[in-house]
Enzyme design. Sequence first.
Site, mmCIF file in Angstrom:
data_model
loop_
_atom_site.group_PDB
_atom_site.id
_atom_site.type_symbol
_atom_site.label_atom_id
_atom_site.label_comp_id
_atom_site.label_asym_id
_atom_site.label_seq_id
_atom_site.Cartn_x
_atom_site.Cartn_y
_atom_site.Cartn_z
ATOM 1 N N CYS A 333 -9.035 -10.323 20.106
ATOM 2 C CA CYS A 333 -8.530 -10.005 21.462
ATOM 3 C C CYS A 333 -9.501 -9.011 22.078
ATOM 4 O O CYS A 333 -9.190 -7.825 22.243
ATOM 5 C CB CYS A 333 -7.121 -9.423 21.397
ATOM 6 N N ASP A 408 -6.649 -6.289 18.249
ATOM 7 C CA ASP A 408 -6.157 -5.240 19.155
ATOM 8 C C ASP A 408 -5.208 -5.954 20.102
ATOM 9 O O ASP A 408 -5.582 -6.385 21.186
ATOM 10 C CB ASP A 408 -7.320 -4.596 19.889
ATOM 11 N N CYS A 461 -2.025 -0.386 21.116
ATOM 12 C CA CYS A 461 -1.999 0.863 21.890
ATOM 13 C C CYS A 461 -0.547 1.133 22.287
ATOM 14 O O CYS A 461 -0.235 1.342 23.448
ATOM 15 C CB CYS A 461 -2.896 0.764 23.108
#
Length: 544
Positions: A333, A408, A461
């Site tokens: 990604c 990610d 995140c």
Amino acid sequence: MSESHRNQSPHEGERRNAKGRQRNRGSRSASEHSAAGSRGEQSGRSSRQSGRQFSKNAPSARSRRSDPARLAAFQVLRAVSRDDAYANLVLPAEIRRAKLDKRDAGFATELTYGALRSEGTYDAVLSRCVDRELSKLDPPILDALRLGAHQLLAMRVNTHAAVNETVALVRDQIGAGPSGLVNAVLRRVAEKTRDQWLDVIAENSTGDDALGLRHAHPAWVVRALRQSLKLRGRAEDIDALLESDNAAPEVHLVGLPGLHEDAGPQHLNSAVAAGAIPSELIEGAAIFRGGDIGRLEGVREGQLRVQDIGSQWIAQALTEPAVQPAERWLDLCAGPGGKAALLGAIAAEYGVTLTANEPAPHRAELVTKALAAVDPSAWSVRTGDGRTISSDPEFYTPEQPFDRILIDAPCTGLGALRRRPESRWRRKPSDLAELTVLQEDLLDAAVAVLAPEGLLAYVTCSPHAAETIAQVEDLLRRHPELQLLDAHEPMAAVALPQGQKLLEETRSATSANSNPVITKTVQLWPHIHGTDAMFFALLQKKPD
């Protein structure tokens, strides 16, 4: 940035000629002491509750000219509201378009991020000052009111200037009709301080709802963050985390390693000489507080890049276990390309190759640009759905699996609320259902193309338990061929002493927990590490 120097009347020259005006004893500079500003201070600054004095001019008699810094902030808010744009991508372009100097750029930045960050709180205030539902207001008017509210309640801007300049902005950008409404509403907002308004809007709220109003977070986000902290043995940190989310984000730099003549590290050294502060967490990173990064050597060439230190740290950790010749790496990604650029640079150092995958064509172009500074023999970019990579013979065959894979994953982004303040109001709990399914699919696709004894890094995140701990637990149940490694070890191996210390502190907080997914995975925190709240799990495929 301190905003005490901003009065923001467009007629500074005329107003400085006014005689006999009393100077405010606050921290404002001489440029703020315009006649109109002093009128408001002279009779109204002694007590907010006693009633503030405003210009007696009708809105129609006031300036039509928008202050450039406020106009830039308004344009960003419109792009966010209208186009679902990201403020951190739109704002720099608006600042350049308006040719703002350093002071005005700082004002526009604080005004933009502050209004977006506290949108929900300001809407709660405005709803008590408008005689209709906020949803009935035209969106541009509501955006202008949020800008005015932020100046009145959170910035050291002269009350008169905050109201008058917002009205001028509305007249210039929206029309004369709404200016009277904006003037009246902002007058009501100015009748109370921020703390007084917080008492009003939170008077019937308790628990996470009240905490969310005071710290400008939706209640569901507060609950999610509290749960994650509790799982990590840090439940008492909730206020510190919320406050950190509302702090201005720092600019982190990375000098790409392995470039010709060590260009990346040399440019990082030049940035340090120009005032950047070397990171205490990892080597090769720095914190820059000097304004426009575009003036730093190597930024335009992509050799010196802006990247959160947490992202750098995790990318380096994935490459820490001994790299073997001819390895194949995959960033599943990759958009917009920050981690891919760092991984590609490290791959070039080791003589191995990286495939960077990105499904959106425009983001795949960003990945290609991010990698442009790296030896092209070390990387390739695939534009396609990462879930289908096992059926793409151009990039994968069973005889050539990938030895290291980074996912990610797309997520709620609750770990980057400092950098994308609008996302806290844009995201909804219902988003989790779609995102977690996508995360599962990407993880399964990665396992299918991972080599025996290969490493898989799962990164988000977001600290949300559904996107982190629960995902890893489910992955291990679906794929018994995987084993969970202790992610602290490679993180510590690439860390400086201060980074190692903080890792050990956060790790020890989980010592009472018997869940290995909690004790073996790493969760970074903005209020502890100064990074985004990155989650990192490292898994390995068992030998055949």
